[in-house]
Design an enzyme around this catalytic site. Structure first.
Site, PDB file in Angstrom:
ATOM      1  N   PHE A 404       8.864   0.330  -4.556  1.00  0.00           N
ATOM      2  CA  PHE A 404       8.768  -0.638  -3.586  1.00  0.00           C
ATOM      3  C   PHE A 404       7.982  -0.897  -2.473  1.00  0.00           C
ATOM      4  O   PHE A 404       7.630   0.513  -2.098  1.00  0.00           O
ATOM      5  CB  PHE A 404      10.184  -0.631  -2.912  1.00  0.00           C
ATOM      6  N   GLU A 405       7.441  -1.665  -1.934  1.00  0.00           N
ATOM      7  CA  GLU A 405       6.683  -1.859  -0.758  1.00  0.00           C
ATOM      8  C   GLU A 405       5.270  -1.070  -1.053  1.00  0.00           C
ATOM      9  O   GLU A 405       4.832  -0.443   0.022  1.00  0.00           O
ATOM     10  CB  GLU A 405       7.532  -1.481   0.300  1.00  0.00           C
ATOM     11  N   GLY A 406       4.726  -1.078  -1.885  1.00  0.00           N
ATOM     12  CA  GLY A 406       3.664  -0.036  -2.397  1.00  0.00           C
ATOM     13  C   GLY A 406       3.888   1.209  -2.656  1.00  0.00           C
ATOM     14  O   GLY A 406       4.890   1.951  -2.122  1.00  0.00           O
TER      15      GLY A 406
END
Length: 594
Positions: A404-406
């Site tokens: 997630f999120e990079g």
């Protein structure tokens, strides 16, 4: 602690500067109001979510949407929304507490988190006055539910490689969007989508797209490993006419919105990892006290105790990092004027200031939770592999956080890369600090003795910063603009930076506890801080040695390794005894303890 007593601290400055413990926010500083917000969140989860947990886990859209609206009624969806737009306008410490305490709600916590964070905040920070008036009051109550649409089938970490397009109509009244977004949380029931597209195929921009717009459709649910109760679908856009008034900020500014909202998302993710880690400790310690083998409780076995001690220690460090960072944001965002014409620039600058710290929290938090969840399953033995015990779900759900999120790999490249960029812009005196260290390393290093509590640990933290500067300066000097290609070097430098922020956060928190409550009341934090810093320092030495050995050879390498050896001198510490001391407290309390 009020913002008025806090100084604004430059992002990334922790690698070259020391700060006083009075300048960090810790859980011990929570106000009565903040504690009540945490308790309200816990009570909501207990009364509204847990009784419907199985239904949610079977992906009941209607139920999740209804519960989100109930969360809105008690203020949990409007915490980040300014009061002028129907929200509560709470400080970041308070909203972090909400993120942390929601985690017992499992998949529902993700649905809520995606809505209040990456779904709503783009409009809070980058929306026009008209957009805020139109959307924020309903997003704050849950009358509208939001989703964030960045990832595409061919672009994940490479967000700017997106192929979704937006073309301005001939009459200039709307943009026509075409493309597909993938892995979109809340897509199954969201009303509002924050969508990234390239205007004319080149200018990365952001749009507010409504579900009701013609040409918007939702693909099938993904069959996921974990977080099964959250909706994850593709969003398909076919000649969708989006009014020009729904362009968020300006054409070509989408990257600034995307990356800064991701910064906040990474930080909030770490807060969620903190809450799940505490839950895992509670389940594991209770089980250890219930399960009997060889005629005794397994909590009496030292190896089980060691696991609980390490789980508790890592969670203590993460908690120290998360609320320290929340405090940084409270000071940094305090001056943003949400009614200003240039609120987008103000917001982008304030959030980007702590990009480094957000990535650090995300990597450390997600990897700590994976460690804690894994050990929790191990303590449960075979039962931990069954769905009868909650630890099994925590284990499955935790795995997505490193993606997630990079991904954590991308974040590891961003951490030192961002530091170097800040230094090149003159925002951090990194070069003068490295030059000063260079001269210092040529001088004989006097031997030291340590008598005060955590005095040696503070020294090891100081040496860690010098090790980073030494290795980092060498890497910049050797590779210059080609440094970004040396991913293994960057990753090790990132790990050293993560370790420094983690060590310092734990140390400052413990020093603050000692100052306010005395050493007798700080026995457990002292033990955890000592264990963590000594063990992490050993890792820093190994990472630095590997980086130096990769970059140099021969006499130059021998000289550098000799300097490293001087910087890494330390006493032997009986960490096993300290861990027994920590585990005894956890086993007695049957939960995370400080």
């Amino acid at each position: 602690m009020s913002n008025e007593t806090m100084e604004k601290i430059a992002g990334g400055s922790f690698v070259i500067a020391d700060i006083d413990f009075t300048q960090v926010v810790t859980p011990e500083d929570f106000s009565e109001e903040q504690r009540m917000i945490g308790e309200t969140t816990e009570e909501f989860v207990k009364t509204e979510i847990l009784p419907r947990d199985e239904e949610i886990e079977h992906l009941n859209y209607e139920l999740t949407a209804d519960l989100l609206r109930k969360a809105g009624e008690v203020g949990l969806l409007g915490a980040d929304v300014p009061e002028g737009y129907g929200g509560m306008g709470l400080d970041k410490v308070s909203t972090t507490l909400i993120s942390e305490r929601l985690t017992k709600a499992s998949s529902f916590a993700l649905s809520a988190g995606a809505h209040v964070g990456i779904g709503t905040l783009p409009i809070v920070y980058f929306g026009t006055e008209a957009q805020k008036q139109k959307y924020l009051p309903k997003l704050a109550t849950g009358d509208l539910l939001a989703a964030y649409c960045l990832t595409e089938p061919s672009s994940g970490s490479d967000a700017l490689g997106a192929k979704t397009t937006a073309v301005l109509s001939e009459d200039g009244t709307h943009y026509i969007l075409n493309g597909t977004k993938q892995f979109i949380t809340n897509a199954g029931f969201a009303d509002v989508f924050i969508v990234y597209a390239k205007v004319n195929g080149t200018d990365f921009s952001t749009f507010i797209v409504e579900r009701s717009m013609e040409g918007v459709s939702i693909g099938p649910e993904e069959k996921k490993m974990g977080i099964k109760g959250s909706s994850t679908c593709p969003l398909i856009l076919e000649d969708v006419k989006v009014p020009v008034d729904n362009l968020l900020w300006e054409v070509g500014k989408g990257h600034l919105i995307a990356f800064n909202i991701l910064n906040i998302g990474r930080f909030k993710l770490a807060a969620g990892c903190l809450g799940s880690s505490k839950d895992a400790i509670e389940y594991a310690s209770k089980y250890a006290n219930e399960r009997t083998q060889f005629g005794q409780k397994i909590s009496s076995f030292p190896l089980i105790g060691k696991k609980l001690a390490e789980m508790n220690t890592r969670t203590f460090v993460l908690e120290s990092m998360v609320y320290r960072t929340a405090g940084l944001f409270d000071v940094g965002l305090a001056d943003v004027d949400h009614g200003s014409a240039d609120v987008g620039y103000q917001s982008a600058k304030a959030i980007a200031e702590y990009q480094l710290e957000c990535s650090i929290n995300k990597v450390f938090g997600s990897e700590s939770l994976d460690f804690v969840a894994d050990e929790g399953v191990q303590i449960h033995g075979g039962y931990g592999f069954t769905q009868e015990y909650r630890i099994e779900r925590i284990y499955r759900d935790s795995r997505i956080n490193r993606i997630f999120e990079g991904t954590n790999e991308i974040n590891r490249l961003l951490i030192p890369g961002s530091l170097v960029k800040r230094a090149m812009k003159g925002e951090l005196p990194l070069l003068p600090a490295a030059q000063k260290l260079q001269a210092e390393l040529m001088e004989p290093m006097p031997s030291r003795t340590f008598e005060g509590t955590l005095e040696e640990e503070a020294h090891l933290l100081s040496m860690s910063k010098k090790i980073f500067l030494m290795a980092g300066a060498q890497a910049v000097q050797k590779y210059q603009l080609k440094l970004e290609r040396e991913q293994e070097v960057l990753s090790h430098l990132a790990d050293i930076m993560i370790a420094i922020y983690a060590m310092e956060s734990a140390l400052l928190r413990t020093q603050k506890i000692i100052a306010s409550a005395g050493e007798d009341k700080a026995e457990l934090p002292i033990a955890m801080t000592s264990v963590f810093i000594h063990e992490e320092f050993g890792k820093i030495e190994a990472w630095a040695k590997e980086v130096l050995s990769y970059m140099e050879q021969g006499d130059l390498l021998r000289t550098q390794l000799s300097i490293l050896k001087k910087l890494t001198k330390r006493s032997a510490v009986n960490t096993l005894s300290l861990k027994r001391q920590i585990s005894a407290k956890v086993i007695q309390a049957e939960k995370y303890v400080v």
